[in-house]
Design a protein around this motif. Sequence first.
Motif, PDB file in Angstrom:
ATOM      1  N   SER A 191       0.822  -1.221   0.025  1.00 11.79           N
ATOM      2  CA  SER A 191       0.102  -0.709   0.238  1.00 11.79           C
ATOM      3  C   SER A 191       1.035   1.314   0.324  1.00 11.79           C
ATOM      4  O   SER A 191       2.052   1.228   0.866  1.00 11.79           O
ATOM      5  CB  SER A 191      -1.163   0.406   1.176  1.00 11.79           C
ATOM      6  OG  SER A 191      -1.350   0.847   1.867  1.00 11.79           O
ATOM      7  N   GLY A 219       7.344  -4.434   0.985  1.00  5.50           N
ATOM      8  CA  GLY A 219       7.786  -4.262   2.211  1.00  5.50           C
ATOM      9  C   GLY A 219       5.434  -3.979   2.199  1.00  5.50           C
ATOM     10  O   GLY A 219       5.595  -3.980   1.317  1.00  5.50           O
ATOM     11  N   ALA A 220       5.170  -5.060   3.402  1.00  8.81           N
ATOM     12  CA  ALA A 220       4.405  -4.922   3.680  1.00  8.81           C
ATOM     13  C   ALA A 220       3.966  -4.659   4.979  1.00  8.81           C
ATOM     14  O   ALA A 220       4.528  -5.342   5.955  1.00  8.81           O
ATOM     15  CB  ALA A 220       3.438  -5.967   3.163  1.00  8.81           C
ATOM     16  N   GLY A 221       2.373  -4.791   5.416  1.00  6.12           N
ATOM     17  CA  GLY A 221       1.749  -5.162   6.870  1.00  6.12           C
ATOM     18  C   GLY A 221       1.319  -6.051   7.147  1.00  6.12           C
ATOM     19  O   GLY A 221       0.589  -6.651   6.178  1.00  6.12           O
ATOM     20  N   ILE A 260       6.675  -3.747   8.127  1.00  2.00           N
ATOM     21  CA  ILE A 260       5.609  -2.868   8.123  1.00  2.00           C
ATOM     22  C   ILE A 260       4.773  -2.983   9.347  1.00  2.00           C
ATOM     23  O   ILE A 260       4.126  -3.328   9.922  1.00  2.00           O
ATOM     24  CB  ILE A 260       4.854  -2.532   7.049  1.00  2.00           C
ATOM     25  CG1 ILE A 260       5.040  -2.541   5.836  1.00  2.00           C
ATOM     26  CG2 ILE A 260       4.456  -1.126   7.558  1.00  2.00           C
ATOM     27  CD1 ILE A 260       6.706  -1.662   5.594  1.00  2.00           C
TER      28      ILE A 260
HETATM   29  C1  RP5 Z   1      -1.003  -4.107   3.875  1.00  3.34           C
HETATM   30  O1  RP5 Z   1      -2.256  -4.064   4.194  1.00  3.34           O
HETATM   31  C2  RP5 Z   1      -0.627  -3.379   3.430  1.00  3.34           C
HETATM   32  O2  RP5 Z   1       1.339  -3.402   3.187  1.00  3.34           O
HETATM   33  C3  RP5 Z   1      -0.458  -2.595   4.629  1.00  3.34           C
HETATM   34  O3  RP5 Z   1       0.865  -2.357   5.706  1.00  3.34           O
HETATM   35  C4  RP5 Z   1      -1.621  -2.605   5.364  1.00  3.34           C
HETATM   36  C5  RP5 Z   1      -2.458  -1.489   5.490  1.00  3.34           C
HETATM   37  O4  RP5 Z   1      -3.149  -1.001   3.651  1.00  3.34           O
HETATM   38  P1  RP5 Z   1      -4.325   0.272   3.858  1.00  3.34           P
HETATM   39  O5  RP5 Z   1      -5.180  -0.205   3.899  1.00  3.34           O
HETATM   40  O6  RP5 Z   1      -3.408   1.590   4.706  1.00  3.34           O
HETATM   41  O7  RP5 Z   1      -4.280   0.569   2.157  1.00  3.34           O
HETATM   42  O8  RP5 Z   1      -1.836  -5.455   2.896  1.00  3.34           O
END
Ligand code: RP5
Length: 168
Positions: free
Chosen positions: A12, A65-67, A89
Amino acid sequence: MPDPIVAIIIGSDSDFETVREALPLLEEFGVGYEVEVASAHRSPERLRTYLSDARRRGIKIIIAGAGMAAHLAGVAAAETTLPVIGVPIDSPPLHGLDALLSTVQMPPGVPVATMAIGRSGARNAALFAARILALSDPVLAEKLVKFKEKQAAEVAARSERLKTKIGG
Ligand code: RP5
């Protein structure tokens, strides 16, 4: 900027504040990079298409990088044979522990080199990418030696500053 050989993909645009920590280091080492938003969950086709010609375009390393339930690095490692460096993240509510476990706990056969959570991980991803590239680039290898020397000198300078401050 040199042609991109490191691809930084993020799940994101909200992840960019964290992974941007990698950029000054890659620039310092003269390593070309590109940044792409492509989600393993929200835009799987877009991610697959982006990864499908990454090697042909000259990309050598992927930093992902991902959360949250972060599958981006794992999917990148599944879709390519390029080395993939994962950066968990630190998104709320679990502040990256969720992403760390999702990124690091890959099944055997699909490796992801997982860094620390958050900004430290993003910096180390850039340094790790540079170390891989330096295996076949003596100029870059020399820059990494200088970086280590500068870092060590900064520790010594901090020690002196602290001693001055506390009068020790
Ligand atoms: C994950 O969801 C993304 O990598 C990000 O860290 C998290 C939240 O995404 P947003 O709702 O801020 O777009 O896929």
